[in-house]
Design a protein around this motif. Structure first.
Motif, PDB file in Angstrom:
ATOM      1  N   PRO A 102       4.647 -91.385 -36.109  1.00 60.52           N
ATOM      2  CA  PRO A 102       4.217 -92.530 -36.969  1.00 60.52           C
ATOM      3  C   PRO A 102       4.392 -93.869 -35.831  1.00 60.52           C
ATOM      4  CG  PRO A 102       6.566 -92.340 -37.021  1.00 60.52           C
ATOM      5  CD  PRO A 102       5.895 -91.009 -36.161  1.00 60.52           C
ATOM      6  N   ILE A 103       3.464 -95.035 -36.426  1.00 60.26           N
ATOM      7  CA  ILE A 103       3.474 -96.058 -35.675  1.00 60.26           C
ATOM      8  C   ILE A 103       4.590 -96.955 -35.748  1.00 60.26           C
ATOM      9  CG2 ILE A 103       2.196 -98.404 -35.663  1.00 60.26           C
ATOM     10  CD1 ILE A 103      -0.397 -96.735 -36.325  1.00 60.26           C
ATOM     11  N   THR A 104       5.253 -97.380 -34.591  1.00 60.55           N
ATOM     12  CA  THR A 104       6.726 -97.938 -34.876  1.00 60.55           C
ATOM     13  C   THR A 104       6.184 -99.337 -34.175  1.00 60.55           C
ATOM     14  OG1 THR A 104       6.899 -97.583 -32.182  1.00 60.55           O
ATOM     15  CG2 THR A 104       7.475 -95.783 -34.028  1.00 60.55           C
ATOM     16  N   ASP A 105       7.448-100.180 -34.029  1.00 63.07           N
ATOM     17  CA  ASP A 105       7.205-101.755 -33.457  1.00 63.07           C
ATOM     18  C   ASP A 105       6.778-101.535 -32.104  1.00 63.07           C
ATOM     19  OD1 ASP A 105       8.259-102.796 -35.893  1.00 63.07           O
ATOM     20  OD2 ASP A 105      10.178-102.222 -35.347  1.00 63.07           O
ATOM     21  N   HIS A 106       6.940-100.537 -31.457  1.00 64.25           N
ATOM     22  CA  HIS A 106       6.640-100.449 -29.823  1.00 64.25           C
ATOM     23  C   HIS A 106       5.467 -99.417 -29.580  1.00 64.25           C
ATOM     24  CE1 HIS A 106      10.347-102.311 -28.958  1.00 64.25           C
ATOM     25  NE2 HIS A 106      11.017-101.186 -29.834  1.00 64.25           N
ATOM     26  N   SER A 107       4.508 -99.189 -30.546  1.00 69.64           N
ATOM     27  CA  SER A 107       3.331 -98.756 -30.396  1.00 69.64           C
ATOM     28  C   SER A 107       2.374 -99.688 -29.947  1.00 69.64           C
ATOM     29  CB  SER A 107       2.651 -98.071 -31.815  1.00 69.64           C
ATOM     30  OG  SER A 107       3.611 -96.854 -32.447  1.00 69.64           O
ATOM     31  N   PHE A 108       1.448 -99.148 -29.103  1.00 73.73           N
ATOM     32  CA  PHE A 108       0.353-100.096 -28.543  1.00 73.73           C
ATOM     33  C   PHE A 108      -1.031-100.374 -29.502  1.00 73.73           C
ATOM     34  CE2 PHE A 108      -0.928 -96.060 -26.981  1.00 73.73           C
ATOM     35  CZ  PHE A 108      -2.120 -96.112 -27.252  1.00 73.73           C
ATOM     36  N   LEU A 109      -1.425-101.467 -29.344  1.00 73.49           N
ATOM     37  CA  LEU A 109      -2.717-101.749 -30.085  1.00 73.49           C
ATOM     38  C   LEU A 109      -3.928-101.029 -29.755  1.00 73.49           C
ATOM     39  CD1 LEU A 109      -2.200-105.660 -30.666  1.00 73.49           C
ATOM     40  CD2 LEU A 109      -0.846-103.853 -31.818  1.00 73.49           C
ATOM     41  N   ASN A 110      -4.568-100.662 -30.480  1.00 75.49           N
ATOM     42  CA  ASN A 110      -5.821 -99.658 -30.105  1.00 75.49           C
ATOM     43  C   ASN A 110      -6.704 -99.865 -31.239  1.00 75.49           C
ATOM     44  OD1 ASN A 110      -7.335 -98.101 -28.589  1.00 75.49           O
ATOM     45  ND2 ASN A 110      -6.243 -96.172 -29.318  1.00 75.49           N
ATOM     46  N   PRO A 111      -7.371-101.010 -31.564  1.00 67.10           N
ATOM     47  CA  PRO A 111      -8.108-101.135 -32.567  1.00 67.10           C
ATOM     48  C   PRO A 111      -9.392-100.348 -32.600  1.00 67.10           C
ATOM     49  CG  PRO A 111      -8.196-103.171 -31.365  1.00 67.10           C
ATOM     50  CD  PRO A 111      -6.959-102.246 -30.790  1.00 67.10           C
ATOM     51  N   GLN A 112     -10.001 -99.707 -33.696  1.00 67.27           N
ATOM     52  CA  GLN A 112     -11.213 -98.994 -33.671  1.00 67.27           C
ATOM     53  C   GLN A 112     -12.509 -99.872 -34.519  1.00 67.27           C
ATOM     54  OE1 GLN A 112     -11.387 -96.017 -31.559  1.00 67.27           O
ATOM     55  NE2 GLN A 112      -9.567 -97.183 -30.963  1.00 67.27           N
ATOM     56  N   THR A 113     -12.286-101.227 -34.768  1.00 72.05           N
ATOM     57  CA  THR A 113     -13.294-101.792 -35.354  1.00 72.05           C
ATOM     58  C   THR A 113     -13.124-103.164 -34.493  1.00 72.05           C
ATOM     59  OG1 THR A 113     -11.655-102.779 -37.205  1.00 72.05           O
ATOM     60  CG2 THR A 113     -12.970-100.591 -37.659  1.00 72.05           C
ATOM     61  N   SER A 114     -14.440-104.012 -34.944  1.00 70.85           N
ATOM     62  CA  SER A 114     -14.202-105.169 -34.360  1.00 70.85           C
ATOM     63  C   SER A 114     -13.352-106.239 -35.022  1.00 70.85           C
ATOM     64  CB  SER A 114     -15.755-105.983 -34.625  1.00 70.85           C
ATOM     65  OG  SER A 114     -16.724-105.270 -33.806  1.00 70.85           O
ATOM     66  N   TYR A 115     -13.302-105.915 -36.319  1.00 66.84           N
ATOM     67  CA  TYR A 115     -12.201-106.824 -37.133  1.00 66.84           C
ATOM     68  C   TYR A 115     -10.860-106.636 -36.296  1.00 66.84           C
ATOM     69  CZ  TYR A 115      -9.021-108.145 -41.064  1.00 66.84           C
ATOM     70  OH  TYR A 115      -8.113-108.850 -41.842  1.00 66.84           O
ATOM     71  N   GLY A 116     -10.463-105.294 -36.038  1.00 70.24           N
ATOM     72  CA  GLY A 116      -9.090-104.960 -35.618  1.00 70.24           C
ATOM     73  C   GLY A 116      -9.056-105.600 -34.218  1.00 70.24           C
ATOM     74  N   ALA A 117      -9.966-105.655 -33.611  1.00 64.65           N
ATOM     75  CA  ALA A 117      -9.970-106.145 -31.898  1.00 64.65           C
ATOM     76  C   ALA A 117      -9.877-107.634 -32.175  1.00 64.65           C
ATOM     77  CB  ALA A 117     -11.098-105.679 -31.452  1.00 64.65           C
ATOM     78  N   GLN A 118     -10.400-108.431 -32.978  1.00 71.59           N
ATOM     79  CA  GLN A 118     -10.359-109.833 -33.105  1.00 71.59           C
ATOM     80  C   GLN A 118      -8.778-110.129 -33.618  1.00 71.59           C
ATOM     81  OE1 GLN A 118     -13.475-110.259 -35.864  1.00 71.59           O
ATOM     82  NE2 GLN A 118     -15.217-109.513 -34.277  1.00 71.59           N
ATOM     83  N   LYS A 119      -8.436-109.325 -34.506  1.00 67.45           N
ATOM     84  CA  LYS A 119      -6.928-109.676 -34.859  1.00 67.45           C
ATOM     85  C   LYS A 119      -5.884-109.475 -33.853  1.00 67.45           C
ATOM     86  CE  LYS A 119      -7.327-111.025 -39.182  1.00 67.45           C
ATOM     87  NZ  LYS A 119      -6.637-112.326 -39.559  1.00 67.45           N
ATOM     88  N   ALA A 120      -6.277-108.413 -32.968  1.00 68.05           N
ATOM     89  CA  ALA A 120      -5.453-107.769 -31.910  1.00 68.05           C
ATOM     90  C   ALA A 120      -5.406-109.146 -30.812  1.00 68.05           C
ATOM     91  CB  ALA A 120      -5.717-106.721 -31.038  1.00 68.05           C
ATOM     92  N   ILE A 121      -6.574-109.783 -30.536  1.00 68.37           N
ATOM     93  CA  ILE A 121      -6.793-110.776 -29.691  1.00 68.37           C
ATOM     94  C   ILE A 121      -5.707-112.019 -30.235  1.00 68.37           C
ATOM     95  CG2 ILE A 121      -8.351-112.526 -28.804  1.00 68.37           C
ATOM     96  CD1 ILE A 121     -10.511-110.060 -28.671  1.00 68.37           C
TER      97      ILE A 121
END
Length: 321
Positions: free
Chosen positions: A133-152
């Motif tokens: 499962p994804i935890t508080d320490h999982s790294f960000l790895n977006p697979q959409t432009s929306y996810g990438a923009q939110k991560a930025i």
């Protein structure tokens, strides 16, 4: 206490404004004024304090500078170009979801007042090879432009908070369901429409199968968490100001069964099953197994059941008459 809601014309913005009006206080202080802003004039909200409606395009730095003043104590940054739209139109997503966030942060920096800034991110920042499962320490790895923009946006929020330019806190929202209103351009829009429309006596199309799982939260609980999130002290947030907002994972079939348990069998008969490859391509990369321990420890909450999500919609949002 002056509060600003950027994206104040949207579903969560409007519900948040009404909740703040009912409370009258935030972070231990009496709310003296509330500003609601969006691309178009937000709907009015009754409150025991002045409520101002403004238009603002956060992609335009001059518009942001005219909006945020030195008296602003708390900013909710809810505005965004949603997932499917950001995937179709890269420039629109970049201008609002990335440059728009930077414009808000830079305006706060120029004022030097260090307002509390509550940023709504998304679980779309996760994907790909992140283990479950994804935890508080999982790294960000977006697979959409929306996810990438939110991560930025999250990285910027953390850095500006580290520098003492804002007192930021970011919450990766689960998919919010059941949302009232009309379908939008979010890839997740069907996750509300397959329930909302049948509850309203209308047909709906489900583009995925009954076994499709996802991570959900009701609008009511989301607003409660956003208020609690603004009231957290900076020391409690640690070095990473962003976290997953608590939610729960249900399959489409479990959601429909919950609707049937609350509203009877008739609404489910209005659902038509038609696979839509474009939607499936986007949502199949999303994650659904989360352990939001940090947010839970800080007092944020998930819904107890999806039956509750259905009941909240019927109580709060079902069109009358």
């Amino acid at each position: 206490m002056k509060v600003l809601i950027i994206g104040g014309g949207g579903l969560i913005g409007q519900k948040l404004a009404k909740a703040l009006a009912a409370r009258g206080r935030l972070r231990g202080d009496v709310i003296s004024s509330l500003v609601l802003t969006d691309l178009v004039d937000p709907a009015p909200v009754d409150a025991p304090f002045p409520v101002e409606k403004r238009r603002c395009d956060i992609a335009d730095r001059a518009s942001v500078d005219a909006l945020i003043d030195a008296d602003t104590d708390v900013i909710y940054l809810l505005a965004a170009v949603v997932s499917a739209h950001a995937e179709e139109d890269l420039d629109a997503g970049l201008n609002t979801n990335m440059l728009g966030v930077l414009n808000v942060l830079e305006r706060c920096r120029s004022l030097g007042t260090k307002p509390v800034l509550v940023f709504t991110s998304s679980i779309a920042v996760y994907g790909g090879e992140v283990p479950d499962p994804i935890t508080d320490h999982s790294f960000l790895n977006p697979q959409t432009s929306y996810g990438a923009q939110k991560a930025i946006g999250e990285l910027l929020l953390n850095d500006y908070s580290r520098r003492g330019l804002v007192d930021g806190r970011g919450f990766r929202l689960p998919t919010i369901s059941v949302r009232p209103g009309k379908p939008n351009r979010a890839a997740s829009s069907f996750m509300s429409s397959i329930l909302r429309e049948p509850l309203n006596g209308q047909e709906a199309v489900c583009p995925v199968g009954r076994d499709f799982p996802h991570y959900y939260l009701s609008p009511r609980r989301c607003v409660e968490n956003l208020i609690r999130g603004a009231e957290l002290e900076a020391e409690a947030l640690g070095q990473n100001r962003c976290m997953v907002m608590p939610g729960r994972t249900w399959t489409i079939g479990q959601m429909i069964d919950a609707m049937t348990a609350v509203a009877g069998p008739a609404p489910a008969k209005l659902i038509r099953w038609e696979e839509q490859p474009d939607i499936l391509r986007i949502v199949s990369g999303w994650r659904y197994a989360f352990e939001p321990k940090k947010a839970l420890a800080l007092g944020l909450e998930a819904d107890e059941s999806f039956e509750d999500n259905i009941r909240y919609y019927l109580e709060d949002d079902l069109p009358r008459g």
